[in-house]
Design an enzyme around this catalytic site. Structure first.
Site, PDB file in Angstrom:
ATOM      1  N   CYS A  58       0.826  -1.204   0.000  1.00  0.00           N
ATOM      2  CA  CYS A  58       0.000   0.000   0.000  1.00  0.00           C
ATOM      3  C   CYS A  58       0.861   1.255   0.000  1.00  0.00           C
ATOM      4  O   CYS A  58       1.871   1.329   0.700  1.00  0.00           O
ATOM      5  CB  CYS A  58      -0.929   0.002   1.225  1.00  0.00           C
ATOM      6  SG  CYS A  58      -2.097   1.385   1.225  1.00  0.00           S
TER       7      CYS A  58
ATOM      8  N   CYS B  98      -1.135   5.598   6.581  1.00  0.00           N
ATOM      9  CA  CYS B  98      -2.011   5.558   7.752  1.00  0.00           C
ATOM     10  C   CYS B  98      -1.259   4.980   8.957  1.00  0.00           C
ATOM     11  O   CYS B  98      -0.775   3.844   8.910  1.00  0.00           O
ATOM     12  CB  CYS B  98      -3.250   4.718   7.458  1.00  0.00           C
ATOM     13  SG  CYS B  98      -4.144   5.241   5.967  1.00  0.00           S
TER      14      CYS B  98
ATOM     15  N   CYS C  30      -2.092   1.394  10.578  1.00  0.00           N
ATOM     16  CA  CYS C  30      -2.239   0.215   9.719  1.00  0.00           C
ATOM     17  C   CYS C  30      -0.925  -0.541   9.531  1.00  0.00           C
ATOM     18  O   CYS C  30       0.091   0.048   9.132  1.00  0.00           O
ATOM     19  CB  CYS C  30      -2.801   0.627   8.361  1.00  0.00           C
ATOM     20  SG  CYS C  30      -3.101  -0.781   7.268  1.00  0.00           S
TER      21      CYS C  30
ATOM     22  N   CYS D 114     -17.279  -9.302   3.522  1.00  0.00           N
ATOM     23  CA  CYS D 114     -16.600  -8.090   3.072  1.00  0.00           C
ATOM     24  C   CYS D 114     -15.252  -8.418   2.439  1.00  0.00           C
ATOM     25  O   CYS D 114     -14.394  -9.037   3.082  1.00  0.00           O
ATOM     26  CB  CYS D 114     -16.415  -7.126   4.244  1.00  0.00           C
ATOM     27  SG  CYS D 114     -15.903  -5.477   3.713  1.00  0.00           S
TER      28      CYS D 114
ATOM     29  N   CYS E 282     -20.042  -6.801   0.828  1.00  0.00           N
ATOM     30  CA  CYS E 282     -19.452  -5.487   1.084  1.00  0.00           C
ATOM     31  C   CYS E 282     -18.054  -5.500   0.483  1.00  0.00           C
ATOM     32  O   CYS E 282     -17.337  -6.496   0.595  1.00  0.00           O
ATOM     33  CB  CYS E 282     -19.381  -5.233   2.595  1.00  0.00           C
ATOM     34  SG  CYS E 282     -18.546  -3.692   3.059  1.00  0.00           S
TER      35      CYS E 282
ATOM     36  N   CYS F  68     -21.007   2.047   4.300  1.00  0.00           N
ATOM     37  CA  CYS F  68     -20.505   1.560   5.585  1.00  0.00           C
ATOM     38  C   CYS F  68     -19.294   2.418   5.928  1.00  0.00           C
ATOM     39  O   CYS F  68     -18.326   2.459   5.159  1.00  0.00           O
ATOM     40  CB  CYS F  68     -20.122   0.088   5.472  1.00  0.00           C
ATOM     41  SG  CYS F  68     -19.253  -0.583   6.898  1.00  0.00           S
TER      42      CYS F  68
ATOM     43  N   ARG G 242     -21.416  -1.715  14.805  1.00  0.00           N
ATOM     44  CA  ARG G 242     -20.679  -2.973  14.830  1.00  0.00           C
ATOM     45  C   ARG G 242     -19.435  -2.863  15.712  1.00  0.00           C
ATOM     46  O   ARG G 242     -18.618  -1.963  15.536  1.00  0.00           O
ATOM     47  CB  ARG G 242     -20.252  -3.370  13.420  1.00  0.00           C
ATOM     48  CG  ARG G 242     -19.596  -4.746  13.356  1.00  0.00           C
ATOM     49  CD  ARG G 242     -19.136  -5.103  11.956  1.00  0.00           C
ATOM     50  NE  ARG G 242     -20.055  -4.603  10.975  1.00  0.00           N
ATOM     51  CZ  ARG G 242     -19.670  -4.001   9.847  1.00  0.00           C
ATOM     52  NH1 ARG G 242     -18.396  -3.820   9.599  1.00  0.00           N
ATOM     53  NH2 ARG G 242     -20.573  -3.583   8.982  1.00  0.00           N
TER      54      ARG G 242
END
Length: 332
Positions: free
Chosen positions: A70, A74, A77, A114, A146, A206, A276
């Site tokens: 990636c 962030c 992460c 998902c 999702c 979401c 959730r």
């Protein structure tokens, strides 16, 4: 504890049930609630949850369809460009693997499956692979699908909708005023825009947050306000699991009682939405995990992206022991 203490929280439940938004002062009072009043607070939040969802619990399962690799920075992460965490890195899984994951989700009684891929956004090949898999999954299993593929364009969102994608996840993660402390390779507004893009395409949005990243309590309330304004249908509330090798490693601000107060806050502010309990629940809620079902009506089952979750059979047992019932998926 007096009757006045109990009535204070019940009045917030009344306000939520009437569709009114809590004030900043009221929101902060939830987060600052004395531990001695925690059960009273949870009872009030359960009134709201029960009104809209009864004692049903929605189950969700994710598959880490592409790991690492990636470009984003962030800080929370383990898959980001700045992470030194020893995570497995691989390109997008084959269609057959994604379909097999759906089979596992069904076996675990999950209603939503998902497909999550790391990265700023999907390449054309990745998007086509996901679309092919979604079409076949929808033919085989009564699952809501999702996808979580990063920033998507209007056209990409339309393609996902046409393929049968029911929901798209793109978390705000933190408040607008704290975002620059968490990531710099994209903006808070980029995330808001992505949620709006999938909504316009007709996909259920979401979007949620991660608690415990140095934010103030005022910023936690701001997150709940923002998600209410976005009208996100499903709100995953994650609690930071500060993985060694990430910029936020070693950060430990949370305790189980505060996590429950956060869930109660989100129930009051986003009363009708799926709340959730998500990543980090096992390490942050610990022995108080069962109490999360009073404000929240949804759980992840199975593993997360790069960390292990509680065994699915233990989640199912927890739900049963608390007197709740899994809301299983059916063909519409």
């Amino acid at each position: 504890m007096t009757l006045a203490n109990q009535l204070k929280w019940e009045k917030l439940a009344d306000k939520a049930l009437a569709g009114e938004k809590l004030s900043m002062e009221e929101g902060l009072s939830v987060l600052n609630a004395p531990d001695e009043e925690l059960l009273l607070l949870l009872h009030a939040s359960f009134r709201v949850r029960y009104h809209y969802f009864g004692k049903k619990v929605k189950l969700n399962m994710i598959i880490n369809a592409k790991s690492g690799l990636c470009s984003e920075d962030c800080g929370y992460c383990s898959q980001s460009a700045v992470s030194e965490a020893p995570v497995e890195k691989y390109s997008l899984l084959r269609k057959e693997d994604l379909i097999e994951g759906a089979k596992t989700a069904r076996a675990r009684k999950a209603g939503t499956y998902c497909i999550v891929a790391s990265g700023r956004g999907p390449t054309r090949r990745e998007l086509n692979e996901v679309i092919d898999a979604v079409k076949e999954i929808k033919e085989k299993y009564p699952l809501k699908i999702c996808t979580c593929l990063g920033i998507v364009s209007d056209e990409q969102a339309k393609q996902l909708k046409e393929a049968g994608v029911d929901r798209y996840n793109h978390n705000l993660n933190t408040s607008a005023t704290n975002y620059g402390n968490i990531a710099t390779t994209h903006t808070y507004q980029d995330r808001v825009d992505t949620v709006q893009t999938v909504k316009i395409a007709g996909i259920s949005p979401c979007s949620g947050c991660i608690i415990g990243m140095g934010e103030t309590k005022e910023q936690v309330v701001e997150m709940a306000y923002s998600l209410r304004e976005l009208d996100a249908d499903s709100i995953p509330v994650n609690f930071l699991n500060a993985i060694p090798g990430t910029p936020l490693q070693g950060m430990k601000e949370l305790n189980p009682r505060y996590c429950l107060k956060v869930l109660a806050l989100f129930r009051f502010i986003c009363a009708q939405k799926e709340i959730r309990v998500s990543g980090g629940r096992e390490v942050n809620l610990r022995q108080l995990q069962p109490l999360s079902l009073y404000p929240a009506n949804s759980l992840f089952v199975g593993d997360y992206l790069t960390t292990e979750g509680q065994e699915s059979n233990l989640d199912l047992q927890m739900i049963e022991d608390m007197g709740f019932e899994v809301e299983e998926a059916t063909h519409e």
